[in-house]
Design a protein around this motif. Structure first.
Motif, PDB file in Angstrom:
ATOM      1  N   ARG A   1       0.800  -1.256   0.048  1.00  0.00           N
ATOM      2  CA  ARG A   1       0.052   0.048   0.016  1.00  0.00           C
ATOM      3  C   ARG A   1       0.796   1.152   0.048  1.00  0.00           C
ATOM      4  O   ARG A   1       2.087   1.367   0.376  1.00  0.00           O
ATOM      5  CB  ARG A   1      -0.912  -0.184   1.389  1.00  0.00           C
ATOM      6  CG  ARG A   1      -0.235   0.153   2.592  1.00  0.00           C
ATOM      7  CD  ARG A   1      -1.335   0.372   3.772  1.00  0.00           C
ATOM      8  NE  ARG A   1      -1.753  -1.007   3.884  1.00  0.00           N
ATOM      9  CZ  ARG A   1      -2.871  -1.093   4.863  1.00  0.00           C
ATOM     10  NH1 ARG A   1      -3.600  -0.147   4.960  1.00  0.00           N
ATOM     11  NH2 ARG A   1      -3.308  -2.398   4.781  1.00  0.00           N
ATOM     12  N   ASP A   2       0.139   2.492  -0.398  1.00  0.00           N
ATOM     13  CA  ASP A   2       0.998   3.629  -0.594  1.00  0.00           C
ATOM     14  C   ASP A   2       1.232   4.121   0.984  1.00  0.00           C
ATOM     15  O   ASP A   2       0.126   4.476   1.521  1.00  0.00           O
ATOM     16  CB  ASP A   2       0.286   4.649  -1.468  1.00  0.00           C
ATOM     17  CG  ASP A   2       0.883   5.967  -1.711  1.00  0.00           C
ATOM     18  OD1 ASP A   2       2.014   6.193  -0.714  1.00  0.00           O
ATOM     19  OD2 ASP A   2       0.371   6.782  -2.354  1.00  0.00           O
ATOM     20  N   VAL A   3       2.162   4.009   1.398  1.00  0.00           N
ATOM     21  CA  VAL A   3       2.783   4.340   2.735  1.00  0.00           C
ATOM     22  C   VAL A   3       2.558   5.931   3.258  1.00  0.00           C
ATOM     23  O   VAL A   3       2.449   6.077   4.323  1.00  0.00           O
ATOM     24  CB  VAL A   3       3.952   3.524   3.435  1.00  0.00           C
ATOM     25  CG1 VAL A   3       3.627   2.380   3.415  1.00  0.00           C
ATOM     26  CG2 VAL A   3       5.112   4.082   2.892  1.00  0.00           C
ATOM     27  N   PHE A   4       2.353   6.604   2.217  1.00  0.00           N
ATOM     28  CA  PHE A   4       2.528   8.137   2.465  1.00  0.00           C
ATOM     29  C   PHE A   4       1.390   8.685   2.390  1.00  0.00           C
ATOM     30  O   PHE A   4       1.009   9.992   2.368  1.00  0.00           O
ATOM     31  CB  PHE A   4       3.469   8.704   1.165  1.00  0.00           C
ATOM     32  CG  PHE A   4       4.957   8.128   1.477  1.00  0.00           C
ATOM     33  CD1 PHE A   4       5.731   8.568   2.632  1.00  0.00           C
ATOM     34  CD2 PHE A   4       5.329   7.410   0.542  1.00  0.00           C
ATOM     35  CE1 PHE A   4       7.043   8.059   2.770  1.00  0.00           C
ATOM     36  CE2 PHE A   4       6.638   6.836   0.640  1.00  0.00           C
ATOM     37  CZ  PHE A   4       7.364   7.223   1.788  1.00  0.00           C
ATOM     38  N   GLN A   5       0.105   7.907   2.053  1.00  0.00           N
ATOM     39  CA  GLN A   5      -1.343   8.363   1.951  1.00  0.00           C
ATOM     40  C   GLN A   5      -1.849   8.624   3.347  1.00  0.00           C
ATOM     41  O   GLN A   5      -1.272   7.942   4.271  1.00  0.00           O
ATOM     42  CB  GLN A   5      -2.186   7.561   1.466  1.00  0.00           C
ATOM     43  CG  GLN A   5      -2.276   7.626  -0.120  1.00  0.00           C
ATOM     44  CD  GLN A   5      -3.270   6.857  -0.915  1.00  0.00           C
ATOM     45  OE1 GLN A   5      -3.867   5.928  -0.001  1.00  0.00           O
ATOM     46  NE2 GLN A   5      -3.640   7.093  -1.810  1.00  0.00           N
ATOM     47  N   ASN A   6      -2.442   9.704   3.708  1.00  0.00           N
ATOM     48  CA  ASN A   6      -2.844   9.956   5.036  1.00  0.00           C
ATOM     49  C   ASN A   6      -3.897   9.099   5.609  1.00  0.00           C
ATOM     50  O   ASN A   6      -4.613   9.286   6.486  1.00  0.00           O
ATOM     51  CB  ASN A   6      -3.053  11.450   5.203  1.00  0.00           C
ATOM     52  CG  ASN A   6      -2.744  11.956   6.683  1.00  0.00           C
ATOM     53  OD1 ASN A   6      -2.168  11.295   7.381  1.00  0.00           O
ATOM     54  ND2 ASN A   6      -3.510  13.107   6.956  1.00  0.00           N
TER      55      ASN A   6
END
Length: 425
Positions: free
Chosen positions: A232-237
Motif C-alpha cells: 500500500r502507499d505508505v505516504f497516503q494519510n
C-alpha cells in the motif's frame, strides 16, 4: 459455510456505530475490524445481562485473528482505541484515590489500607498471581488485547504464568480462586468478567492453545485466512484518518459505558423474542447434527459454545444500537430481527473458521487448505491448473507460488519442467 470474506450484506445491517467504523475498510481488513471491535465492545457493557441456559451471562467474547505476517491483521489495533477513554478515566480516578489515601496516611502510626489500582485494559504480559488481582479489580470486567498472540502464550508457558484455567472459567463467569501459603494469599472472585482480543500467525497458535481438547480452543472465536495483503502507499494519510474515526467513535462508547455504569444495581436484562429463541434452537440444533455426523467429535464443543457466542453477539449489537436514554432508563431490552440475523450469520461463518483452525492443529505441519489444494490436483499438473484450483479456495496467485516452493522443499511435489509438476506420492 466457508472462510471467504464476509458478505457485504451484513455490513449494511450493522448498528450505525459499527457500520461507520467498518465502512473505511475493505476485504479481510473490514472483517478484522468488525470482529475486533465486537470483542472490545463486549467489555464495555456493564450492568447488562441475559439469561442463557438458566444462568445470567454478560457479553464478553474471546476473539482471535490468525493470518500470516504482512496480511493486514494489524488493523485490529484500531479497535483498542474504542476503549482508551474508558481505560484512561478509570486509571486516573484510581491513581487519584490512591494518592489521596497515601496523603491522608502521612504521619499516622496506624495507616488506613489504600485502595488497589483499578483498570480496564489488562496486559497480556502478566503472571498467574497478578491476573487474579487485576481481574478482581477490573472495572466491570477487563479486556486483554494483544496484537501478538505470543505475548500471552509466553506467559501461559511459564509455571508462574499459566492461567489458562482462569481464561476457561472466566468465559462462563465461573468463580476463580487462588491460595498461596508462602505469600499468605487467598483470593476468590465470583462471576469474573473478561474479554480477549488477539491476533497472531499460525505458528503462534499452538503455544497458546496447546491442545484442541483443553477447552480454551472451543471458547475462542477464530477468524483465519492465508492471503498476504498487497503493498500500500505508505505516504497516503489514510491511516491517520482512520485513527481519528475510531477516536471519535470512542466517545460514543464512553458515553454508552457511562450511561450503563450509572445504573448501579439496576441492571438491564437482555432477551430474544419468542420467534428468535425458536430460530436460535432450530439453527444451532441443525448445525450440531451436521457437525456430529460429519466432523470430528471434538468439534461439537465448539458448536455448543458458539451458541453462547451467538447470544452474546445479539446482546452486543442490540446494546450498541440503543440510544443513551434507553440505556439509562430501560429495565429490559429485546433483540431486533436485524441484529439477530447478523449475529447468526457471523456464528455460521466463524464455525467454519474454527474448523479450519482445528484442522491445522490436527495436521502435522500441513494446513487443511494445503491438504485441500493438493488433493484437488492431478498426479501431473501445471502451474496454471494449480492456480485454477487455488482460486476456488480463495488462495492468491502469490500464495500459490509460495506453496509450490514450500512443497518442493518438503518433497511433496517434484518439478518436472518449467511450470509443470507431479505429486511425489
Amino acid at each position: 459455510m466457508n472462510n471467504t470474506e464476509f458478505d457485504n450484506e451484513i455490513y449494511e445491517n450493522l448498528p450505525p456505530l459499527l457500520k461507520g467504523l467498518t465502512g473505511e475498510f475493505k476485504g479481510r481488513e473490514k472483517d478484522i475490524v468488525l470482529l475486533s471491535s465486537l470483542g472490545v465492545l463486549s467489555s464495555c457493557l456493564p450492568n447488562v445481562f441475559g439469561e442463557y441456559d438458566g444462568k445470567p451471562v454478560s457479553a464478553n467474547l474471546y476473539v482471535m485473528i490468525i493470518a500470516p505476517p504482512a496480511s493486514g491483521k494489524g488493523v485490529m489495533n484500531y479497535a483498542k482505541l474504542l476503549i482508551e477513554p474508558i481505560h484512561k478515566r478509570i486509571i486516573e480516578n484510581s491513581l487519584s484515590n490512591l494518592e489521596d489515601c497515601q496523603s491522608a496516611n502521612k504521619g499516622k502510626k496506624e495507616k488506613e489500607p489504600c485502595p488497589p489500582i483499578v483498570t480496564k485494559v489488562i496486559p497480556g504480559n502478566i503472571s498467574a498471581a497478578e491476573i487474579y488481582s487485576i481481574i478482581k479489580n477490573a472495572h466491570y470486567g477487563g479486556l486483554i488485547i494483544e496484537s501478538e498472540a505470543d505475548t500471552l502464550s509466553a506467559m501461559l508457558n511459564q509455571d508462574w504464568g499459566n492461567f489458562s484455567d482462569v481464561l476457561r472459567k472466566a468465559f462462563h463467569h465461573e468463580s476463580i480462586s487462588i491460595s498461596r501459603k508462602v505469600e499468605k494469599l487467598f483470593m476468590e472472585i465470583r462471576e469474573p468478567k473478561l474479554s480477549l482480543v488477539l491476533s497472531g500467525t499460525p505458528d503462534q497458535l499452538m503455544p497458546l492453545i496447546k491442545s484442541k481438547d483443553n477447552g480454551l480452543f472451543s471458547r475462542i472465536v477464530f477468524y483465519f485466512f492465508e492471503e498476504i495483503s498487497d503493498w500500500r502507499d505508505v505516504f497516503q494519510n489514510v491511516g491517520f484518518k482512520k485513527q481519528i474515526l475510531f477516536e471519535k467513535a470512542s466517545m460514543h462508547v464512553y458515553n454508552m459505558y457511562d450511561a450503563l455504569v450509572t445504573r448501579e444495581n439496576e441492571k438491564i436484562q437482555f432477551a430474544l423474542t419468542e420467534d428468535q429463541m425458536c430460530r436460535f434452537n432450530t439453527e444451532m440444533n441443525t448445525i450440531f447434527e451436521i457437525v456430529k455426523n460429519n466432523y470430528s467429535a471434538s468439534f461439537t464443543s465448539n458448536v455448543k459454545r458458539h451458541g453462547l457466542v451467538l447470544f452474546r453477539l445479539c446482546m452486543i449489537l442490540t446494546l450498541v444500537r440503543a440510544d443513551k436514554e434507553e440505556l439509562k432508563l430501560a429495565e429490559s431490552i429485546t433483540c431486533n430481527d436485524e441484529d439477530f440475523d447478523s449475529a447468526l450469520f457471523l456464528v455460521k461463518q466463524l464455525l467454519y473458521h474454527a474448523n479450519t483452525v482445528l484442522q491445522n492443529i490436527n495436521s502435522d505441519g500441513l494446513s487443511e487448505i494445503d491438504n485441500r489444494l493438493l488433493s484437488s490436483l492431478s498426479q501431473t499438473f501445471t502451474r496454471k491448473q494449480a492456480l485454477e484450483s487455488a482460486k476456488k479456495l480463495t488462495i492468491s496467485e502469490r500464495s500459490l507460488d509460495e506453496k509450490l516452493v514450500k512443497w518442493r522443499k518438503e518433497k511433496l511435489i517434484i518439478k518436472v519442467s518449467h511450470g509443470k509438476y507431479k505429486l511425489a506420492y
